[in-house]
Design a protein around this motif. Structure first.
Motif, PDB file in Angstrom:
ATOM      1  N   GLU A  75       0.745  -1.181  -0.009  1.00  0.00           N
ATOM      2  CA  GLU A  75      -0.085  -0.042   0.044  1.00  0.00           C
ATOM      3  C   GLU A  75       0.918   1.420   0.027  1.00  0.00           C
ATOM      4  O   GLU A  75       0.590   2.075  -0.780  1.00  0.00           O
ATOM      5  N   LEU A  76       2.180   1.173   0.586  1.00  0.00           N
ATOM      6  CA  LEU A  76       2.872   2.193   0.955  1.00  0.00           C
ATOM      7  C   LEU A  76       3.454   2.583  -0.622  1.00  0.00           C
ATOM      8  O   LEU A  76       3.661   3.788  -0.991  1.00  0.00           O
ATOM      9  N   LEU A  77       4.125   1.474  -1.163  1.00  0.00           N
ATOM     10  CA  LEU A  77       4.575   1.764  -2.479  1.00  0.00           C
ATOM     11  C   LEU A  77       3.531   2.195  -3.580  1.00  0.00           C
ATOM     12  O   LEU A  77       3.712   3.073  -4.579  1.00  0.00           O
ATOM     13  N   ASP A  78       2.490   1.655  -3.556  1.00  0.00           N
ATOM     14  CA  ASP A  78       1.168   1.729  -4.633  1.00  0.00           C
ATOM     15  C   ASP A  78       0.865   3.535  -4.378  1.00  0.00           C
ATOM     16  O   ASP A  78       0.555   4.071  -5.590  1.00  0.00           O
ATOM     17  N   SER A  79       0.927   3.853  -3.069  1.00  0.00           N
ATOM     18  CA  SER A  79       0.227   5.358  -3.025  1.00  0.00           C
ATOM     19  C   SER A  79       1.521   6.433  -3.060  1.00  0.00           C
ATOM     20  O   SER A  79       1.232   7.509  -3.080  1.00  0.00           O
ATOM     21  N   GLY A  80       2.759   5.942  -2.922  1.00  0.00           N
ATOM     22  CA  GLY A  80       3.782   6.673  -3.159  1.00  0.00           C
ATOM     23  C   GLY A  80       4.324   7.121  -4.521  1.00  0.00           C
ATOM     24  O   GLY A  80       3.963   6.725  -5.626  1.00  0.00           O
ATOM     25  N   SER A  81       5.269   8.128  -4.376  1.00  0.00           N
ATOM     26  CA  SER A  81       5.793   8.730  -5.748  1.00  0.00           C
ATOM     27  C   SER A  81       7.083   8.399  -5.943  1.00  0.00           C
ATOM     28  O   SER A  81       7.790   7.994  -7.012  1.00  0.00           O
ATOM     29  N   GLU A  82       7.989   8.534  -4.970  1.00  0.00           N
ATOM     30  CA  GLU A  82       9.230   8.555  -4.848  1.00  0.00           C
ATOM     31  C   GLU A  82       9.922   7.718  -3.829  1.00  0.00           C
ATOM     32  O   GLU A  82       9.518   8.037  -2.499  1.00  0.00           O
TER      33      GLU A  82
ATOM     34  N   THR B  18      17.741   7.683  -5.727  1.00  0.00           N
ATOM     35  CA  THR B  18      16.168   7.940  -5.777  1.00  0.00           C
ATOM     36  C   THR B  18      15.486   7.319  -6.911  1.00  0.00           C
ATOM     37  O   THR B  18      16.315   7.009  -7.887  1.00  0.00           O
ATOM     38  N   MET B  19      14.366   6.820  -7.006  1.00  0.00           N
ATOM     39  CA  MET B  19      13.756   6.421  -8.207  1.00  0.00           C
ATOM     40  C   MET B  19      12.125   6.688  -8.140  1.00  0.00           C
ATOM     41  O   MET B  19      11.637   6.632  -6.974  1.00  0.00           O
ATOM     42  N   SER B  20      11.487   6.795  -9.049  1.00  0.00           N
ATOM     43  CA  SER B  20      10.150   6.900  -9.267  1.00  0.00           C
ATOM     44  C   SER B  20       9.261   5.576  -8.961  1.00  0.00           C
ATOM     45  O   SER B  20       9.801   4.716  -9.701  1.00  0.00           O
ATOM     46  N   VAL B  21       8.235   5.478  -8.329  1.00  0.00           N
ATOM     47  CA  VAL B  21       7.305   4.526  -8.474  1.00  0.00           C
ATOM     48  C   VAL B  21       5.824   5.063  -8.688  1.00  0.00           C
ATOM     49  O   VAL B  21       5.062   4.281  -8.649  1.00  0.00           O
ATOM     50  N   GLU B  22       5.661   6.227  -9.298  1.00  0.00           N
ATOM     51  CA  GLU B  22       4.419   6.624  -9.502  1.00  0.00           C
ATOM     52  C   GLU B  22       3.874   6.008 -10.718  1.00  0.00           C
ATOM     53  O   GLU B  22       4.564   5.418 -11.490  1.00  0.00           O
TER      54      GLU B  22
ATOM     55  N   ILE C 251       9.779   6.773   1.818  1.00  0.00           N
ATOM     56  CA  ILE C 251       8.904   6.834   0.646  1.00  0.00           C
ATOM     57  C   ILE C 251       8.328   8.436   0.627  1.00  0.00           C
ATOM     58  O   ILE C 251       7.709   8.548   1.671  1.00  0.00           O
ATOM     59  N   ASP C 252       8.498   9.309  -0.313  1.00  0.00           N
ATOM     60  CA  ASP C 252       7.910  10.457  -0.308  1.00  0.00           C
ATOM     61  C   ASP C 252       8.442  11.099   1.114  1.00  0.00           C
ATOM     62  O   ASP C 252       7.619  11.943   1.725  1.00  0.00           O
ATOM     63  N   GLY C 253       9.638  11.021   1.466  1.00  0.00           N
ATOM     64  CA  GLY C 253      10.094  11.739   2.607  1.00  0.00           C
ATOM     65  C   GLY C 253      10.000  11.143   3.686  1.00  0.00           C
ATOM     66  O   GLY C 253      10.196  11.694   4.934  1.00  0.00           O
ATOM     67  N   GLU C 254       9.123  10.222   3.941  1.00  0.00           N
ATOM     68  CA  GLU C 254       8.959   9.661   5.244  1.00  0.00           C
ATOM     69  C   GLU C 254       9.714   8.184   5.399  1.00  0.00           C
ATOM     70  O   GLU C 254       9.472   7.358   4.634  1.00  0.00           O
ATOM     71  N   VAL C 255      10.218   8.173   6.597  1.00  0.00           N
ATOM     72  CA  VAL C 255      11.157   7.063   6.926  1.00  0.00           C
ATOM     73  C   VAL C 255      10.150   5.647   6.905  1.00  0.00           C
ATOM     74  O   VAL C 255       9.308   5.840   7.797  1.00  0.00           O
ATOM     75  N   VAL C 256      10.288   4.745   6.126  1.00  0.00           N
ATOM     76  CA  VAL C 256       9.691   3.377   6.364  1.00  0.00           C
ATOM     77  C   VAL C 256      10.570   2.457   7.044  1.00  0.00           C
ATOM     78  O   VAL C 256       9.708   1.386   7.752  1.00  0.00           O
ATOM     79  N   GLN C 257      11.805   2.370   6.728  1.00  0.00           N
ATOM     80  CA  GLN C 257      12.698   1.378   7.373  1.00  0.00           C
ATOM     81  C   GLN C 257      13.982   2.034   7.879  1.00  0.00           C
ATOM     82  O   GLN C 257      14.565   2.881   6.919  1.00  0.00           O
TER      83      GLN C 257
END
Length: 363
Positions: free
Chosen positions: A172-179, A190-194, A344-350
């Motif tokens: 869900e985090l990757l699907d809703s994220g852009s970078e 950095t890479m785009s997942v948009e 993901i989009d500036g928010e630390v996930v790991q």
């Protein structure tokens, strides 16, 4: 026979491949996987599937590739077989993990290019790849045989439904994220997942997942920029790559180095235009894998790793009608995130290998 072999076969046939009565199944059997092949055949027979078995030997492949003049054909006879299959199961586990080490890189490259259509046909089936724990794999991992078997089955015989639920949050985090940004020593990428759709790879074709064991969430990034250092050694085509550094500009590798077998890395990158682009971003989430074993099937799923693949992107991650990165290769390289950060989009996930929903995450 170890009862876990039968459990492995049952998981492969039922959970992973979802084999049904009347399915036409091609079973590719490596040299050291006889016991697992027998158990899988029994499971397939019990379900009323139609079985065709093929022999997969790195030593046979070595003899063929070294003797051939390099003018490889598509292999229409094998293509016909695969195109008529519903399910393709590959049981890996040979006698010598370095059997292909002295095959010239140019021969492997030409063969991979010539047989690209065959690989596409396999991927159009409900295909699943797994490994039987063999002594050669134990030796490659630097482990005693019984120790390695315990390790392998702890990764394979999981509660896959429960793990799928846990990994759904990362999807869900990757699907809703852009970078996505990855930072650690010698790495700022950095890479785009948009516009991409991540795969919750829970070891079943019903999740668009084709490895057993699995336990990763992956997507097809684009517009990759920056530098990345892969500090997990990996044997590819019989050559051990170590300390690989890649620099991306405009989504393409423009500079590279390796601490060992840099020539093999160069051969991979020169396979075709798509080999210099990233085809996959994968996030390992299988906590049943607790050490590196020099086997991509396990190492890329480890819970505090991230991997990037050079080459082909998987269609499951792409919007309908959109063609992703195309290449004759798909080569995974792993970086250890036990001292690193993924955002993901500036928010630390790991952070330092711990996901933000896990105990011990440092906020």
């Amino acid at each position: 026979m170890d009862e876990r072999v039968h459990e492995h076969a049952e998981v492969l046939v039922d959970w992973s491949a979802r084999v049904e009565a009347g399915d036409d199944v091609v079973l590719s059997v490596a040299e050291g996987t006889h016991d697992l092949a027998v158990a899988v055949a029994e499971e397939l027979g019990d379900r009323g599937a139609n079985l065709l078995t093929t022999y997969d030997s790195d030593e046979v492949a070595r003899a063929y590739l070294r003797a051939h003049d390099g003018g490889f054909s598509t292999g229409e006879h094998e293509l016909t077989m695969v195109e008529n299959a519903d399910v393709y199961l590959r049981l890996g586990g040979g006698r010598n993990t370095s059997a292909l080490a002295d095959v010239p890189s140019t021969a492997r490259q030409k063969y991979a290019t010539a047989t690209a259509e065959l690989r596409e046909a396999r991927m159009a089936t409900d295909w699943v790849s797994t490994v039987h724990p063999t002594r050669s794999l134990a030796q490659q991992a630097g482990m005693a045989y019984e120790e390695y078997r315990n390790f392998a089955y702890s990764a394979i015989l999981r509660d896959w439904e429960a793990l799928a639920g846990e990994m759904a949050g990362m999807k869900e985090l990757l699907d809703s994220g852009s970078e996505v940004r990855i930072e650690k020593e010698r790495t700022d990428l950095t890479m785009s997942v948009e516009g991409r759709t991540a795969v919750n790879s829970a070891a079943s074709v019903s999740y668009d997942s084709h490895n057993l064991p699995s336990g990763e969430v992956f997507t097809a990034p684009h517009a990759t920029e920056g530098e990345v250092f892969f500090d997990v050694p990996m044997t590819i085509n019989g050559k051990r790559l170590r300390d690989v550094s890649l620099t991306f500009e405009g989504g393409e590798v423009v500079d590279f180095s390796a601490g060992a077998n840099e020539g093999e890395l160069e051969t991979i990158l020169d396979t075709d235009d798509g080999a210099r682009r990233s085809g996959e971003l994968g996030i390992g989430m299988n906590r049943g894998i607790d050490r590196f074993t020099d086997n991509i099937l396990f190492d890329e799923k480890m819970g505090d790793t991230i991997h990037l693949a050079l080459g082909r992107a998987y269609d499951a991650c792409l919007p309908d009608g959109e063609a992703g990165n195309a290449s004759a290769v798909h080569v995974d390289l792993i970086t250890d995130m036990s001292e690193g950060v993924m955002e993901i989009d500036g928010e630390v996930v790991q952070r330092n290998g711990v996901f933000r929903w896990e105990e011990g995450f440092e906020r």
